[in-house]
Design a protein around this motif. Structure first.
Motif, short mmCIF file in Angstrom:
data_model
loop_
_atom_site.label_atom_id
_atom_site.label_comp_id
_atom_site.label_asym_id
_atom_site.label_seq_id
_atom_site.Cartn_x
_atom_site.Cartn_y
_atom_site.Cartn_z
N LEU A 1 0.88 -1.17 0.00
CA LEU A 1 0.00 0.00 0.00
C LEU A 1 0.91 1.21 0.00
O LEU A 1 1.78 1.34 0.87
CB LEU A 1 -0.89 0.01 1.24
CG LEU A 1 -1.65 1.32 1.51
CD1 LEU A 1 -2.66 1.61 0.40
CD2 LEU A 1 -2.32 1.28 2.87
N GLU A 2 0.75 2.08 -0.99
CA GLU A 2 1.54 3.31 -1.07
C GLU A 2 0.64 4.50 -0.79
O GLU A 2 -0.44 4.62 -1.36
CB GLU A 2 2.14 3.50 -2.46
CG GLU A 2 3.23 2.54 -2.80
CD GLU A 2 3.83 2.80 -4.18
OE1 GLU A 2 3.40 3.75 -4.86
OE2 GLU A 2 4.72 2.04 -4.56
N VAL A 3 1.10 5.37 0.09
CA VAL A 3 0.42 6.63 0.37
C VAL A 3 1.35 7.73 -0.13
O VAL A 3 2.45 7.90 0.40
CB VAL A 3 0.12 6.80 1.87
CG1 VAL A 3 -0.55 8.14 2.13
CG2 VAL A 3 -0.72 5.65 2.38
N GLU A 4 0.92 8.44 -1.16
CA GLU A 4 1.72 9.50 -1.77
C GLU A 4 1.14 10.85 -1.35
O GLU A 4 -0.05 11.09 -1.50
CB GLU A 4 1.66 9.36 -3.29
CG GLU A 4 2.37 10.48 -4.03
CD GLU A 4 2.11 10.40 -5.52
OE1 GLU A 4 3.03 10.02 -6.25
OE2 GLU A 4 0.97 10.73 -5.93
N ILE A 5 2.01 11.70 -0.81
CA ILE A 5 1.61 13.05 -0.42
C ILE A 5 2.45 14.03 -1.23
O ILE A 5 3.68 13.98 -1.19
CB ILE A 5 1.81 13.29 1.09
CG1 ILE A 5 1.08 12.21 1.90
CG2 ILE A 5 1.35 14.69 1.47
CD1 ILE A 5 1.38 12.25 3.39
#
Length: 149
Positions: A125-129
């Motif tokens: 799971l990638e969370v890109e900000i």
């Protein structure tokens, strides 16, 4: 026959929630999904549900965009999960939503997804900000990757 109905050994399953990852600028937490009659429920063999909370712990920001991605086994492609929380519908073409999210985070109010789907076959799971601030004057990005390790 049993292997057809079981979760792959490398599938992403969080044994203990919440899981928190931090940088100098952000705190990202994956937790248990909120439950309710109007919210999606996990389906064994297909997907799980989780929640996401993002806090700004560093300098104030001018604009913020958040993207969630999952992987697909044996592929370099990442698939988007969501781009805006249900409580604040938005359009990526409208820069106002990124500015409003920045104001929310600057005021100490976290960015929350109370319930999102994650395919059981996913192993990451990638969370890109992506954000901007007055000091840099250009977009900056951090990616937080959650895996079984």
């Amino acid at each position: 026959m049993l292997s057809l109905f079981s979760t792959p050994a490398d599938a992403l399953t969080f044994e203990k929630l919440p899981i928190v990852k931090k940088s100098d600028q952000w705190s990202v937490q994956v937790g248990e999904a909120k439950k309710g009659k109007d919210l999606v429920k996990p389906v064994k063999g297909k997907f799980n549900t989780y929640s996401l909370k993002i806090d700004k712990i560093g300098e104030d920001v001018d604009s913020v965009k958040v993207n969630l991605y999952r992987n697909e086994p044996n592929s370099n492609t990442r698939y988007s999960l969501v781009s805006c929380p249900p409580s604040a519908p938005c359009s990526k073409e409208d820069p106002k939503w990124a500015i409003n999210l920045a104001r929310q985070l600057n005021d100490g109010n976290p960015y929350r997804f109370s319930n999102f789907l994650l395919a059981e076959k996913a192993t990451e799971l990638e969370v890109e900000i992506v954000w901007t601030d007055n000091n840099q004057g250009r977009p900056m990005k951090e990616t937080f990757t959650f895996t079984n390790q």
